[in-house]
Design an enzyme around this catalytic site. Structure first.
Site, PDB file in Angstrom:
ATOM      1  N   LYS A 108       0.844  -1.202   0.000  1.00  0.00           N
ATOM      2  CA  LYS A 108       0.000   0.000   0.000  1.00  0.00           C
ATOM      3  C   LYS A 108       0.876   1.248   0.000  1.00  0.00           C
ATOM      4  O   LYS A 108       1.948   1.274   0.622  1.00  0.00           O
ATOM      5  CB  LYS A 108      -0.906  -0.021   1.240  1.00  0.00           C
ATOM      6  CG  LYS A 108      -1.962   1.078   1.274  1.00  0.00           C
ATOM      7  CD  LYS A 108      -2.869   0.909   2.489  1.00  0.00           C
ATOM      8  CE  LYS A 108      -3.888   2.026   2.608  1.00  0.00           C
ATOM      9  NZ  LYS A 108      -4.778   1.860   3.771  1.00  0.00           N
ATOM     10  N   SER A 123      -9.602   2.134   3.047  1.00  0.00           N
ATOM     11  CA  SER A 123      -8.724   2.858   2.145  1.00  0.00           C
ATOM     12  C   SER A 123      -7.747   1.955   1.384  1.00  0.00           C
ATOM     13  O   SER A 123      -7.078   2.395   0.455  1.00  0.00           O
ATOM     14  CB  SER A 123      -7.913   3.896   2.944  1.00  0.00           C
ATOM     15  OG  SER A 123      -7.108   3.240   3.929  1.00  0.00           O
ATOM     16  N   SER A 166      -9.976  -0.411   7.206  1.00  0.00           N
ATOM     17  CA  SER A 166      -9.440  -0.229   5.857  1.00  0.00           C
ATOM     18  C   SER A 166      -8.785  -1.456   5.238  1.00  0.00           C
ATOM     19  O   SER A 166      -8.387  -1.416   4.079  1.00  0.00           O
ATOM     20  CB  SER A 166      -8.449   0.936   5.841  1.00  0.00           C
ATOM     21  OG  SER A 166      -9.123   2.148   6.063  1.00  0.00           O
TER      22      SER A 166
END
Length: 490
Positions: free
Chosen positions: A79, A154, A178
């Site tokens: 990420k 996210s 997330s």
């Protein structure tokens, strides 16, 4: 052989057995990204040359017997909020669109030490602020099950990349759901570890008391294997806990006899999609038939989780994002009159709407006239939520329920109504406020064919129990790929 249809652990086994090489696996991954990511937009950056060069080095170390772990040679994505030396790390924000770190996060270093091949950085909501991966400076990621819907957020880029078989596994971060929510929306598996289990060193902070790095993969085995690698004590992180019980793969047993599972009645009230409710209850019956003890109970405090979370997270965000001022690193406006004007214009131009909203909310609740009325009250509520969980875990080993009140929403729906997006986190944020571990596993589909996720929450540092239960449940289901992925024939 369709390498990308394999799990991460299966790829690792085939590399050890000399059935495929590390370069073969890395090329298959990069080819898939190059072919399909224009449609899904899962990645912010991919370094093809560096990945292939690293694959060759890893292969030599495997051949020499230096690397023997289960994920040695396996491609993986990271990420975009985890620092990686020499690689653009932007948090999917304009204000960090030129930031190249001089160091790597501890979780990334652990993967490199284990021989994983990092192929790129995945898209995300800007600074992890969002539940849809639509607030990214690089544009929204699309759900591989339906490109007109969001992948969640996210960590939507990581979850969608795994679902689209652009990469076998990925790292995400979870501040209020997330990892678990995008895993649910994309029909994959994700684990949010106990706070302190995985080092936050090198993770660009959103809410420091809530953030935690964790794995996203096709199945529970991959997630447990990945978590085992990154869960090691790190003296560089003051919140890292030295537990020494990180052998999570030992919990991969198909046995739930005697495990006590609690279903909070508070989770199954108004606002929950009836199809999700039915899928979760069916999963509970499956575990009950395998020997688990399943009961309903009243958890309490659920209605206070959302306001407490957004006050605390926004307050911490307003402090953490204060450092991005256009002076030390990152984006700086081209035209300005003085220092104050440069600060103002750099931040106004560099941050997106959702980030600005949360900075303003956080600054407000920390201001002198409202600190006690909002922030202190939210901290007290956080403590009460933890007490409610502590009481529940006196009786139950696992608390089980939905991940989100709906399946994946249509693109654009939440951006026009931020409150709706915030309320979608109602089942995940209490877990972060209490610092507990949680896992999301697929448990069905709605009438539109979109995946439904099942959430299992464990007591602090008891990841093994939720891994064991999730693995046992998983044995009753087969992993399903999105139709567009299963038909494309790499």
């Amino acid at each position: 052989m369709d390498i990308m249809s394999l799990t991460a652990v299966e790829i690792g086994r085939k590399i050890k057995a000399r059935e495929i090489s590390v370069v073969d696996a890395t090329k298959a991954c990069i080819d898939s990204i190059e072919k399909y990511d224009k449609e899904y937009n899962c990645f912010v950056s991919v370094d093809k040359e560096a990945a292939l060069a690293n694959a060759e080095l890893v292969q030599k170390r495997i051949d020499a017997g230096e690397l023997t772990g289960p994920l040695a040679g396996v491609p993986i994505a990271i990420k975009d909020n985890m620092c990686m030396e020499g690689v653009l790390t932007s948090c999917s924000s304009k204000i960090l669109s030129n930031f190249v770190p001089t160091y790597s996060s501890d979780a990334v270093l652990k993967l490199i030490e284990a021989g994983a091949v990092i192929v790129g950085k995945t898209n995300m909501d800007e600074f992890a602020m969002g539940s849809t991966t639509e607030t990214s400076y690089y544009g929204p990621t699309k759900n591989p099950w339906d490109i007109n819907k969001v992948p969640g957020g996210s960590s939507g880029g990581s979850a969608a990349a795994v679902a689209a078989e652009e990469v076998p596994c990925a790292l995400g971060s979870d501040t209020g759901g997330s990892i678990r929510q995008p895993a649910s929306f994309c029909g994959v598996t994700g684990i949010k570890p106990t706070y302190g289990r995985v080092s936050r060193y090198g993770l660009i902070a959103y809410g420091s008391s809530l953030d935690q790095i964790g794995p996203i993969a096709k199945d529970v085995t991959d997630c447990a294997t990945l978590l085992e690698i990154i869960s090691q004590y790190d003296p560089k992180d003051s919140t890292s806990v030295n537990r020494g019980d990180n052998d999570f793969t030992s919990a991969l047993v198909d046995d739930v006899k005697g495990i006590k599972i609690g279903l909070p009645r508070d989770y199954f009230t108004e606002g929950l999609d009836p199809q999700i409710k039915e899928a979760v209850y069916k999963a509970a019956e499956v575990l009950k038939s395998k020997g688990a003890i399943v009961e309903e109970f009243d958890l309490g405090m659920v209605e206070y989780a959302i306001p407490a979370y957004y006050i605390i997270a926004s307050a911490e965000a307003s402090s953490n994002l204060e450092r991005f001022d256009g002076v030390k690193y990152g984006y700086r406006t081209e035209e300005y009159t003085d220092l104050h004007n440069m600060y103002k214009k750099s931040r106004s131009e560099g941050f997106g709407t959702e980030v600005k909203r949360r900075i303003m909310l956080g600054s407000f609740v920390l201001s002198s006239g409202y600190y006690d009325a909002y922030y202190v009250k939210a901290l007290k509520t956080k403590a009460l939520i933890k007490q409610a969980y502590d009481k529940a875990f006196e009786k139950y080993d696992i608390i089980m329920g939905p991940v989100a009140p709906t399946t994946a929403l249509k693109l654009g729906e939440s951006l026009s109504d931020p409150i709706k997006m915030y309320l979608g986190d109602v089942y995940t944020v209490p877990v972060n406020l209490a610092g507990l571990p949680g896992i999301s596993v697929p448990c069905g589909y709605d009438s539109d064919g979109m995946p439904i996720g099942l959430q299992m929450v464990g007591n602090a540092f008891d990841e093994k129990t939720i891994i064991r239960a999730a693995y046992a449940y998983e044995q009753t289901r087969t992993y399903s790929r999105p139709a567009g992925v299963s038909e494309r024939g790499l």
